[in-house]
Design an enzyme around this catalytic site. Structure first.
Site, mmCIF file in Angstrom:
data_model
loop_
_atom_site.group_PDB
_atom_site.id
_atom_site.type_symbol
_atom_site.label_atom_id
_atom_site.label_comp_id
_atom_site.label_asym_id
_atom_site.label_seq_id
_atom_site.Cartn_x
_atom_site.Cartn_y
_atom_site.Cartn_z
ATOM 1 N N TYR A 183 44.501 38.677 44.761
ATOM 2 C CA TYR A 183 44.178 38.823 43.331
ATOM 3 C C TYR A 183 45.171 38.049 42.465
ATOM 4 O O TYR A 183 44.797 37.431 41.469
ATOM 5 C CB TYR A 183 44.133 40.308 42.948
ATOM 6 C CG TYR A 183 42.813 40.941 43.351
ATOM 7 C CD1 TYR A 183 42.673 41.620 44.555
ATOM 8 C CD2 TYR A 183 41.683 40.795 42.545
ATOM 9 C CE1 TYR A 183 41.457 42.148 44.946
ATOM 10 C CE2 TYR A 183 40.461 41.324 42.927
ATOM 11 C CZ TYR A 183 40.350 41.997 44.133
ATOM 12 O OH TYR A 183 39.131 42.501 44.507
ATOM 13 N N VAL A 233 34.833 39.054 36.446
ATOM 14 C CA VAL A 233 36.094 39.758 36.132
ATOM 15 C C VAL A 233 37.114 38.782 35.539
ATOM 16 O O VAL A 233 38.258 39.135 35.308
ATOM 17 C CB VAL A 233 36.675 40.420 37.410
ATOM 18 C CG1 VAL A 233 35.736 41.502 37.923
ATOM 19 C CG2 VAL A 233 36.959 39.381 38.503
ATOM 20 N N HIS A 266 32.132 44.981 36.332
ATOM 21 C CA HIS A 266 33.019 45.017 37.503
ATOM 22 C C HIS A 266 34.482 44.987 37.127
ATOM 23 O O HIS A 266 35.333 44.686 37.970
ATOM 24 C CB HIS A 266 32.683 43.840 38.444
ATOM 25 C CG HIS A 266 31.309 43.964 39.043
ATOM 26 N ND1 HIS A 266 30.639 42.891 39.591
ATOM 27 C CD2 HIS A 266 30.468 45.026 39.155
ATOM 28 C CE1 HIS A 266 29.443 43.291 40.026
ATOM 29 N NE2 HIS A 266 29.324 44.581 39.773
#
Ligand code: BV8
Length: 240
Positions: free
Chosen positions: A65, A102, A118
């Site tokens: 991420y 996102v 999301h």
């Protein structure tokens, strides 16, 4: 084809727009199913974007991420994001924007009331229910950061596979899908539910569904028209 859809945009009292990763492709964001690059080439995103994967390999998932955040930080919204934001300024209340993305690019383009089904890659939250010791001020940096007292981990504030979507956003998205005359389904492979189901709902409730995607998708069957074009080229023209 394009002219027909532009006419439908002009006529529709309420338009719902559902976007996926292809919406951000022309901003340079690899789509969710694009082959992962470099270090991540060996992993399937669907296997990383789960709580199970994070609990089993917190550093691997956290770093994936962090890598995506860094990649997105330097990118800009494209003409498609801008066209959607400009439309809602000119026609307040006529368009509901629903995104699976996102990357925050719709919001950065000015679409402030985007329904982000999301979550948002730029934000973190606690993995487990925070206790009194879990304070933002004392978070210990790391991969992932954690509470120095109880070890509670920070996690990206996105919706992982197997997790429920934010109830308010999903409810508002379903309401828009039921009440719109036109739904534009832009840049999504239509494989992830319940988001993809919104196109089925719109169709079942009598809306015209138009797909903007260079490739075929499983949702094509409910579309009245499919515009085989990239979003950043097509949307500015449709929404002008
Ligand atoms: C849930 C955040 C309840 C994380 C993401 C019903 C049937 C089957 C399965 C299920 C079901 N209900 C639930 C499931 C399970 C699962 C699911 O759908 N699995 C799929 C894979 C079958 N769903 C869930 O788990 C959801 N939760 O239902 O909760 C529940 C709870 C407990 C127990 C049971 C049920 C949660 C799903 C959310 C997952 N999180 N993202 C992260 O980002 O790391 S989803 C992820 O995929 C991204 O958000 C992404 O947006 C999304 C969908 O992908 P796309 O956006 O479509 O992107 P993709 O790369 O696939 O496609 C891009 C498209 O763009 C392509 O078509 C391409 O042709 C096109 N394109 C390319 N360039 C352009 C373009 N288009 C236009 N212009 C261009 N230039």
């Amino acid at each position: 084809m394009r002219e027909t859809v532009r006419g439908w945009v002009g006529e529709a009292r309420h338009i719902a727009v559902l976007t996926g990763a292809g919406m951000s492709a022309e901003s340079g964001v690899p789509t969710f199913r694009d082959a992962q690059t470099g270090l991540w080439a060996q992993f399937n995103p669907q296997d990383l974007a789960t709580e199970t994967a994070f609990r089993a390999h917190p550093q691997r998932v956290w770093d994936w991420y962090a890598h995506r955040r860094e990649m997105i930080a330097g990118l800009q919204p494209n003409a498609g994001h801008v066209a959607l934001a400009a439309f809602t300024v000119r026609h307040p209340g006529r368009l509901t924007l629903i995104t699976q993305n996102v990357d925050g690019l719709h919001q950065r383009a000015g679409s402030d009331d985007t329904l982000a089904l999301h979550g948002n890659l730029a934000e973190d939250r606690w993995l487990d229910m925070p206790r009194a010791c879990c304070q933002a001020e004392t978070i210990e940096t790391g991969h992932p950061p954690r509470c120095p007292v109880c070890g509670n981990l920070r996690r990206p504030a996105v919706v992982w596979f197997g997790e429920h979507l934010p109830a308010a956003a999903l409810e508002a998205a379903e309401l828009a899908a039921r009440n719109c005359e036109l739904m534009l389904v832009v840049g999504t492979s239509g494989e992830v539910y319940p988001a993809a189901g919104l196109a089925l709902t719109a169709h079942q409730c009598g809306a015209r569904v138009v797909i903007v995607n260079p490739e075929a998708t499983p949702l094509d069957g409910v579309a009245e028209l499919c515009l085989r074009e990239p979003a950043a080229l097509c949307l500015p023209w449709l929404l002008a």
